[in-house]
Design a protein around this motif. Structure first.
Motif, PDB file in Angstrom:
ATOM      1  N   MET A   1     -44.480 -16.910 -43.121  1.00 49.39           N
ATOM      2  CA  MET A   1     -44.428 -18.374 -43.165  1.00 49.39           C
ATOM      3  C   MET A   1     -45.775 -18.964 -42.769  1.00 49.39           C
ATOM      4  N   LEU A   2     -46.319 -19.806 -43.639  1.00 52.86           N
ATOM      5  CA  LEU A   2     -47.606 -20.445 -43.377  1.00 52.86           C
ATOM      6  C   LEU A   2     -47.406 -21.714 -42.553  1.00 52.86           C
ATOM      7  N   ARG A   3     -48.257 -21.859 -41.554  1.00 56.03           N
ATOM      8  CA  ARG A   3     -48.251 -23.043 -40.701  1.00 56.03           C
ATOM      9  C   ARG A   3     -49.700 -23.420 -40.385  1.00 56.03           C
ATOM     10  N   SER A   4     -49.894 -24.632 -39.940  1.00 51.99           N
ATOM     11  CA  SER A   4     -51.179 -24.982 -39.349  1.00 51.99           C
ATOM     12  C   SER A   4     -51.092 -24.687 -37.861  1.00 51.99           C
ATOM     13  N   PRO A   5     -52.212 -24.413 -37.197  1.00 51.39           N
ATOM     14  CA  PRO A   5     -52.147 -24.049 -35.782  1.00 51.39           C
ATOM     15  C   PRO A   5     -51.436 -25.077 -34.915  1.00 51.39           C
ATOM     16  N   ASP A   6     -51.548 -26.371 -35.263  1.00 47.38           N
ATOM     17  CA  ASP A   6     -50.953 -27.395 -34.396  1.00 47.38           C
ATOM     18  C   ASP A   6     -49.488 -27.670 -34.690  1.00 47.38           C
ATOM     19  N   THR A   7     -48.888 -26.976 -35.673  1.00 48.71           N
ATOM     20  CA  THR A   7     -47.455 -27.163 -35.948  1.00 48.71           C
ATOM     21  C   THR A   7     -46.628 -25.942 -35.565  1.00 48.71           C
ATOM     22  N   LEU A   8     -47.248 -24.964 -34.962  1.00 49.47           N
ATOM     23  CA  LEU A   8     -46.496 -23.785 -34.540  1.00 49.47           C
ATOM     24  C   LEU A   8     -45.579 -24.125 -33.370  1.00 49.47           C
ATOM     25  N   PRO A   9     -44.388 -23.527 -33.326  1.00 50.28           N
ATOM     26  CA  PRO A   9     -43.516 -23.747 -32.166  1.00 50.28           C
ATOM     27  C   PRO A   9     -44.086 -23.040 -30.941  1.00 50.28           C
ATOM     28  N   HIS A  10     -43.726 -23.478 -29.761  1.00 48.85           N
ATOM     29  CA  HIS A  10     -44.192 -22.860 -28.531  1.00 48.85           C
ATOM     30  C   HIS A  10     -43.158 -21.916 -27.946  1.00 48.85           C
ATOM     31  N   GLN A  11     -41.911 -22.340 -27.938  1.00 46.94           N
ATOM     32  CA  GLN A  11     -40.878 -21.598 -27.227  1.00 46.94           C
ATOM     33  C   GLN A  11     -40.602 -20.254 -27.897  1.00 46.94           C
ATOM     34  N   GLY A  12     -40.656 -19.185 -27.107  1.00 47.11           N
ATOM     35  CA  GLY A  12     -40.312 -17.853 -27.582  1.00 47.11           C
ATOM     36  C   GLY A  12     -41.345 -17.206 -28.477  1.00 47.11           C
ATOM     37  N   LEU A  13     -42.511 -17.792 -28.595  1.00 48.85           N
ATOM     38  CA  LEU A  13     -43.493 -17.309 -29.556  1.00 48.85           C
ATOM     39  C   LEU A  13     -44.477 -16.335 -28.912  1.00 48.85           C
ATOM     40  N   THR A  14     -44.783 -15.269 -29.653  1.00 46.66           N
ATOM     41  CA  THR A  14     -45.878 -14.370 -29.299  1.00 46.66           C
ATOM     42  C   THR A  14     -47.042 -14.672 -30.228  1.00 46.66           C
ATOM     43  N   VAL A  15     -48.187 -14.993 -29.663  1.00 40.82           N
ATOM     44  CA  VAL A  15     -49.354 -15.399 -30.454  1.00 40.82           C
ATOM     45  C   VAL A  15     -50.385 -14.277 -30.457  1.00 40.82           C
ATOM     46  N   VAL A  16     -50.899 -13.978 -31.649  1.00 40.01           N
ATOM     47  CA  VAL A  16     -52.023 -13.062 -31.808  1.00 40.01           C
ATOM     48  C   VAL A  16     -53.210 -13.908 -32.231  1.00 40.01           C
ATOM     49  N   ALA A  17     -54.199 -14.050 -31.358  1.00 43.90           N
ATOM     50  CA  ALA A  17     -55.298 -14.981 -31.596  1.00 43.90           C
ATOM     51  C   ALA A  17     -56.616 -14.247 -31.763  1.00 43.90           C
ATOM     52  N   GLY A  18     -57.347 -14.620 -32.824  1.00 44.98           N
ATOM     53  CA  GLY A  18     -58.715 -14.137 -32.933  1.00 44.98           C
ATOM     54  C   GLY A  18     -59.056 -13.368 -34.182  1.00 44.98           C
ATOM     55  N   CYS A  19     -58.100 -12.820 -34.891  1.00 46.75           N
ATOM     56  CA  CYS A  19     -58.411 -11.986 -36.054  1.00 46.75           C
ATOM     57  C   CYS A  19     -59.093 -12.829 -37.126  1.00 46.75           C
ATOM     58  N   GLY A  20     -60.356 -12.542 -37.394  1.00 47.97           N
ATOM     59  CA  GLY A  20     -61.118 -13.329 -38.350  1.00 47.97           C
ATOM     60  C   GLY A  20     -61.359 -14.751 -37.886  1.00 47.97           C
ATOM     61  N   GLY A  21     -61.372 -14.976 -36.580  1.00 44.51           N
ATOM     62  CA  GLY A  21     -61.437 -16.344 -36.063  1.00 44.51           C
ATOM     63  C   GLY A  21     -62.807 -16.961 -36.062  1.00 44.51           C
ATOM     64  N   GLU A  22     -63.859 -16.130 -36.056  1.00 40.00           N
ATOM     65  CA  GLU A  22     -65.230 -16.625 -35.962  1.00 40.00           C
ATOM     66  C   GLU A  22     -65.337 -17.656 -34.827  1.00 40.00           C
ATOM     67  N   HIS A  23     -66.212 -18.632 -34.971  1.00 37.31           N
ATOM     68  CA  HIS A  23     -66.424 -19.607 -33.886  1.00 37.31           C
ATOM     69  C   HIS A  23     -65.273 -20.598 -33.770  1.00 37.31           C
TER      70      HIS A  23
END
Length: 484
Positions: free
Chosen positions: A297-319
């Motif tokens: 499921m595609l989302r924008s970063p600011d529309t992701l739910p918070h509760q119960g979520l595991t986030v993987v941050a940084g892959c191909g993130g550049e600056h």
């Protein structure tokens, strides 16, 4: 205990959490055991074990060169030579110095050897069937000097079966660093206990098959420097379960031109068994040709739910990832930090402080050696010189679980003894496999009770896929995902 095969260059046996012992702890165990075992002593038992093991490895060999140093490793070699001689083999024993200058136990071994009528030489033979490397052992702290260096070069150039005692000469038993030249062993018999250096950094490349014989000794908790990462047990999937039972994972990354890294992480999370996978690109421009499975499921970063979520941050993130990290460092229930997110933390004290303040055992960072060096403000060579200490420093500094990637990846966490992962090989040295590990770790973090468990299990599974990869087939990150 008898002989136990532990690992080869390309694979390792399924195992429990086997302790790994430092050189100092090995010596402490030997010192405490020797007074209570009687006769034969540890060195005599070691010699018999070595001789039996070498004959099992090379049953048809006749001419054995036993290359001995001046310490206890050389004494072990002398004891092995006695048994091989008694069993009708031709032994050529080389000693660098006069045996009279050896330690007490080794000196007694040399006395027994001479009493058997075995000559002691101060040079290498012209040829041999098998070499037993008993030159330098676990005490080495510098580059081998002449004539050790010349003998090691002769051993490697001959390309004959070579069996190392404890560690190949030239390998640091505690760190896995090598002091050139180093023996390229066909197999290594580790006595009393396994040493960390056999399994990380350059160790696996020089040890060949790794075997263990404890010689009847036992280690206690205070002796354990670290452990081998154990084989994980699969998570059951009950019949009466649903997608919410297996975790929600969001991949936040994929700056312009780097979306493929985020897709790889998302696909890995999906194939690893996450209940739902979200993919939040930092830049959605130019997505044509980027294959995204409809399961994600595609989302924008600011529309992701918070509760119960595991986030993987940084892959191909550049600056770009640095703008989003404060949000997820504060709000993500569980968090995996990889690649450019680690580089952002390395240069921004506010992000580093936010990482330290996260709830315990909810966060995994996955640096390779260069990223680790940036985080600790040192050089990559310093990380590689002692990977165990570097991983533990990262864990204590940032108060999180660490996977320090590389040959013999190290898993560390505050207040725990680190683990060295025994699975994995050089096939993983290709772009994208780190993104696969990040996505896999995210899924397991969403399903396991602790970051420690998730990091340990993901590291083992990721490496095991490479160990099981068909020999003649190239491993790629996208094909690796298909085997999860």
């Amino acid at each position: 205990m008898s002989f136990e095969w532990i690992a080869s260059h390309q694979s390792a046996k399924p195992t429990t959490e086997i302790p790994l012992l430092s050189s100092a702890d090995i010596r402490a165990i030997e010192a405490s055991t020797e007074p209570i075992i009687g006769q034969p002593g540890l060195m005599e038992q070691a010699g018999l074990a070595i001789a039996r093991w070498v004959l099992a490895q090379a049953p048809h060999a006749h001419f054995f060169w036993i290359a001995c140093g001046n310490g206890n490793n050389g004494g072990d070699g002398a004891e092995a030579a006695i048994h091989l001689h008694r069993w009708g083999k031709t032994v050529y024993v080389s000693a660098v110095k006069s045996p009279k200058s050896a330690p007490a136990d080794a000196s007694r071994a040399w006395t027994r050897l001479v009493a058997e009528g075995i000559a002691v030489h101060h040079e290498a033979p012209d040829s041999w069937d098998v070499c037993i490397d008993a030159l330098l052992g676990i005490g080495l702290q510098r580059h081998p000097e002449p004539p050790y260096a010349e003998w090691i070069k002769r051993i490697n150039q001959a390309a004959k079966p070579t069996f190392a005692i404890d560690v190949p000469s030239g390998l640091d038993a505690d760190t896995g660093s090598t002091f050139e030249p180093v023996v390229q062993a066909s197999a290594t018999l580790s006595l009393v206990g396994l040493k960390p250096g056999l399994f990380t950094h350059q160790g696996r490349d020089v040890c060949g098959d790794i075997w263990l014989h404890k010689l009847g000794t036992e280690s206690t908790t205070e002796h354990i420097r670290c452990t081998l990462n154990p084989t994980p047990k699969p998570l059951p999937r009950p019949h009466a379960s649903h997608k919410g039972s297996f975790g929600d994972v969001a991949i936040v990354g994929g700056a312009l031109g780097m979306q493929g890294a985020a897709v790889l992480a998302a696909c890995a999370a999906l194939h690893a068994g996450a209940g739902r996978v979200f993919l939040a690109f930092l830049n959605s421009e130019g997505l044509q040709g980027v294959g995204i499975p409809p399961d994600i499921m595609l989302r924008s970063p600011d529309t992701l739910p918070h509760q119960g979520l595991t986030v993987v941050a940084g892959c191909g993130g550049e600056h770009d990832i640095g703008h989003h990290l404060p949000h997820w460092l504060e709000l993500a229930e569980r968090l995996v930090i990889d690649a450019d997110a680690l580089n952002a933390i390395a240069i921004r004290p506010d992000l580093a402080q936010a990482l330290v303040q996260r709830r315990a055992d909810t966060t995994v960072i996955t640096p390779h050696p260069l990223e680790a060096a940036r985080l600790l403000g040192c050089k990559t060579t310093q990380i590689q010189a002692n990977r165990l200490d570097a991983a533990q420093r990262l864990a204590e500094t940032f108060q999180c679980t660490v996977i320090l990637k590389g040959s013999g990846s190290v898993i560390a966490a505050p207040g725990r003894k680190p683990r060295i992962n025994p699975t994995g090989n050089g096939r993983l040295a290709i772009g994208g496999t780190g993104d696969v590990l990040a996505g896999l770790t995210g899924t397991l973090l969403s399903q396991r009770s602790t970051a420690w468990e998730a990091a340990s299990e993901s590291c083992y599974i990721h490496g095991l896929l490479a160990d099981q990869w068909p020999q003649q087939t190239t491993l790629t990150a996208s094909r690796l995902i298909e085997h999860l």
